[in-house]
Design an enzyme around this catalytic site. Structure first.
Site, PDB file in Angstrom:
ATOM      1  N   ASP A 220      45.582 -48.931 -88.687  1.00 45.87           N
ATOM      2  CA  ASP A 220      46.101 -48.461 -89.833  1.00 45.87           C
ATOM      3  C   ASP A 220      45.955 -47.085 -89.829  1.00 45.87           C
ATOM      4  O   ASP A 220      45.038 -46.612 -89.696  1.00 45.87           O
ATOM      5  CB  ASP A 220      45.071 -49.182 -91.062  1.00 45.87           C
ATOM      6  CG  ASP A 220      45.706 -48.744 -92.484  1.00 45.87           C
ATOM      7  OD1 ASP A 220      46.413 -47.772 -92.588  1.00 45.87           O
ATOM      8  OD2 ASP A 220      45.363 -49.486 -93.366  1.00 45.87           O
ATOM      9  N   TYR A 245      52.204 -41.655 -98.783  1.00 45.60           N
ATOM     10  CA  TYR A 245      51.920 -40.972-100.146  1.00 45.60           C
ATOM     11  C   TYR A 245      50.596 -40.012 -99.762  1.00 45.60           C
ATOM     12  O   TYR A 245      50.446 -39.461-100.700  1.00 45.60           O
ATOM     13  CB  TYR A 245      51.769 -41.821-101.227  1.00 45.60           C
ATOM     14  CG  TYR A 245      50.647 -42.953-101.296  1.00 45.60           C
ATOM     15  CD1 TYR A 245      49.518 -42.528-101.288  1.00 45.60           C
ATOM     16  CD2 TYR A 245      51.220 -44.194-101.061  1.00 45.60           C
ATOM     17  CE1 TYR A 245      48.531 -43.759-101.215  1.00 45.60           C
ATOM     18  CE2 TYR A 245      50.345 -45.416-101.214  1.00 45.60           C
ATOM     19  CZ  TYR A 245      49.001 -45.056-101.032  1.00 45.60           C
ATOM     20  OH  TYR A 245      48.278 -46.177-100.903  1.00 45.60           O
TER      21      TYR A 245
HETATM   22  C1  LIG Z   1      45.365 -45.511 -98.735  1.00 48.23           C
HETATM   23  C2  LIG Z   1      45.074 -46.472 -97.670  1.00 48.23           C
HETATM   24  C3  LIG Z   1      45.760 -47.871 -97.781  1.00 48.23           C
HETATM   25  C4  LIG Z   1      46.460 -48.286 -99.081  1.00 48.23           C
HETATM   26  O1  LIG Z   1      47.105 -49.430 -99.224  1.00 48.23           O
HETATM   27  P1  LIG Z   1      48.160 -49.790-100.395  1.00 48.23           P
HETATM   28  O2  LIG Z   1      48.724 -51.114 -99.958  1.00 48.23           O
HETATM   29  O3  LIG Z   1      49.215 -48.484-100.185  1.00 48.23           O
HETATM   30  O4  LIG Z   1      47.365 -49.901-101.713  1.00 48.23           O
HETATM   31  C5  LIG Z   1      45.593 -48.914 -97.107  1.00 48.23           C
HETATM   32  N1  LIG Z   1      44.593 -48.538 -95.920  1.00 48.23           N
HETATM   33  C6  LIG Z   1      44.067 -47.600 -95.749  1.00 48.23           C
HETATM   34  C7  LIG Z   1      43.260 -47.144 -94.356  1.00 48.23           C
HETATM   35  C8  LIG Z   1      44.392 -46.321 -96.706  1.00 48.23           C
HETATM   36  O5  LIG Z   1      43.755 -45.096 -96.278  1.00 48.23           O
END
Ligand SMILES: *Cc1c(COP(=O)(O)O)cnc(C)c1O
Length: 435
Positions: A220, A245
């Site tokens: 991720d 974002y």
């Molecule tokens: C911000 C973030 C998310 C956000 O996931 P969304 O599906 O956009 O809410 C997921 N994983 C990590 C590591 C993040 O920093």
């Protein structure tokens, strides 16, 4: 791992180490300084240190949205699909690929990070039948942990989530991960940069650990993309997801991206069979057959306006160059650590991020027993926007395209004032619903 880290150390501290003079000198010598003008800055007194949660609005985004609504949606109507909307997921995906060491055709923009993670985790587990463990660490983002738990429950095949522990609350060592990964591991999935401490895993080393055990590796990149160069292909990463974002400045709720290594694309299956992921979509055939390549990981109609708004932020990063962004980010986190040492440590703040810039992302977490109330005082009366992360972290995010050294200098002065004058004591200690 980030090769630029060493060279990026700022010049030796002068007599005025951490002072305003030094901040001005560093801003004066900053080759990226001009990029601040590419963002909307409505209130010059406001110091924005939350670009790691929601990046600023690029100046080009509003005109692009105006064009997309008034000319394209308003004037072109349904013809818009043939004039750029339909291929935007791929076109912008190809640009994002260049930020993370992938090739065009390896990345598409689609859905949210959580949903993309779901799709790729299911695909990965089904590609490793017979293996029962999924390895992650306790520093992973909550949504990632929830998605993993949910997929395991959904598949009902007795998978087990192995959550590697942190020895110091900030990092998870490769030795710990190596002990967690074995011949029963189907998937190793981690956040490359940890959202709380900013610890950065060694992507190539951990991916190689996974591969040697016969497992797949899924990263991720939400807190890495746009903050540092990432080399997915060089590290032989199988799968990746991330949001647009944060440091990519794509706007609130902007669609996310996913990456699938080229030679795996044809063998992995998207568990959500939608028409955008079907071969020859407009045949409108009754049965699903996966589209070739990365397109099979799409699902349904994209949120076109939000999707188009991602592009200006990506273009700015491509123009700036990720090596230069990383060099400045390291210089700025190092500068902030020095300010902490001189001004905030004596006021009871601990450094909750790694000392080594090579293993640190683009934010600094400071621990303080009153972090929640300090955060509220900073937002309410000091025109500083950091964020608070449970239980006691004040996170100071640095977005090198628009954060200046003078911002950091002034933010630390304001934080010190809040604590010295005990301004936080006026705020309730209960956690608001949204932090
Ligand atoms: C911000 C973030 C998310 C956000 O996931 P969304 O599906 O956009 O809410 C997921 N994983 C990590 C590591 C993040 O920093």
């Amino acid at each position: 791992m980030p090769a630029t880290a060493r060279a990026a150390r700022p010049a030796p501290a002068s007599a005025d180490a951490g002072g305003l003079e030094e901040a001005r000198r560093l801003d004066g010598a900053d080759p990226l300084a001009r990029f601040r003008r590419e963002f909307v800055v409505k209130d010059p007194r406001l110091i924005y240190l939350d670009g790691n949660s929601l990046g600023r609005l690029p100046r080009q985004a509003a005109p692009r949205l105006r064009e997309a609504t008034e000319r394209e949606w308003g004037g072109r109507l349904i013809r818009g699909w043939g004039e750029g909307w339909f291929t935007a997921s791929q076109r912008i995906g190809a640009k994002l690929a260049a930020l993370i060491g992938g090739a065009p055709g390896d990345v598409v923009v689609s859905d949210s990070t959580s949903v993309n993670l779901f799709k790729l985790v299911v695909a990965a587990l089904r590609a490793r039948p017979g293996r029962r463990t999924v390895v992650t660490d306790e520093m992973n983002f909550p949504t990632d942990l929830y998605v993993l738990q949910g997929v395991i429950e959904l598949l009902g095949r007795g998978h087990r989530l192995v959550v590697a522990k942190s020895e110091d609350g900030l990092t998870v060592s490769e030795e710990t991960l190596a002990r967690a990964i074995d011949a029963d591991t189907a998937l190793v999935t981690l956040s490359h940069t940890a959202y709380r401490s900013a610890f950065v895993h060694d992507m190539a080393a951990v991916t190689s650990l996974a591969h040697r055990a016969g497992a797949l590796a899924l990263w991720d990149l939400s807190h890495s993309i746009g903050a540092m160069p990432v080399e997915l292909a060089a590290a032989e990463v199988d799968l990746a997801v991330g949001c647009t974002y944060k440091y990519v400045n794509g706007g609130p709720g902007a669609p996310a991206f996913l990456y699938v290594r080229r030679d795996l694309q044809e063998s992995l299956a998207n568990p959500v069979w939608g028409w955008f992921g079907r071969r020859d979509q407009f045949d409108m055939a009754p049965d699903y057959r996966p589209a070739p390549g990365i397109l099979r990981f799409l699902v349904g109609t994209p949120p076109v306006l939000s999707l188009l708004a991602v592009e200006p932020g990506v273009d700015l990063l491509l123009e700036a160059g990720m090596d230069r962004v990383r060099t400045k980010s390291v210089a700025q986190t190092e500068y902030l650590v020095r300010l902490w040492e001189r001004q905030l440590q004596p006021l009871g703040f601990t450094l909750n991020s790694p000392r080594d810039p090579a293993r640190r992302g683009s934010h600094i977490s400071l621990g303080h027993p009153e972090a929640l109330r300090i955060d509220r005082a900073l937002i309410d009366e000091m025109a500083v926007l950091p964020d608070f992360r449970y239980p006691d972290n004040l996170r100071l995010g640095i977005a090198p395209l628009y954060t200046s050294f003078a911002d950091l200098h002034e933010a630390v002065a304001r934080i010190a004032r809040v604590v010295r004058d005990r301004r936080y004591e006026r705020y309730p200690a209960e956690r608001p619903t949204i932090t």
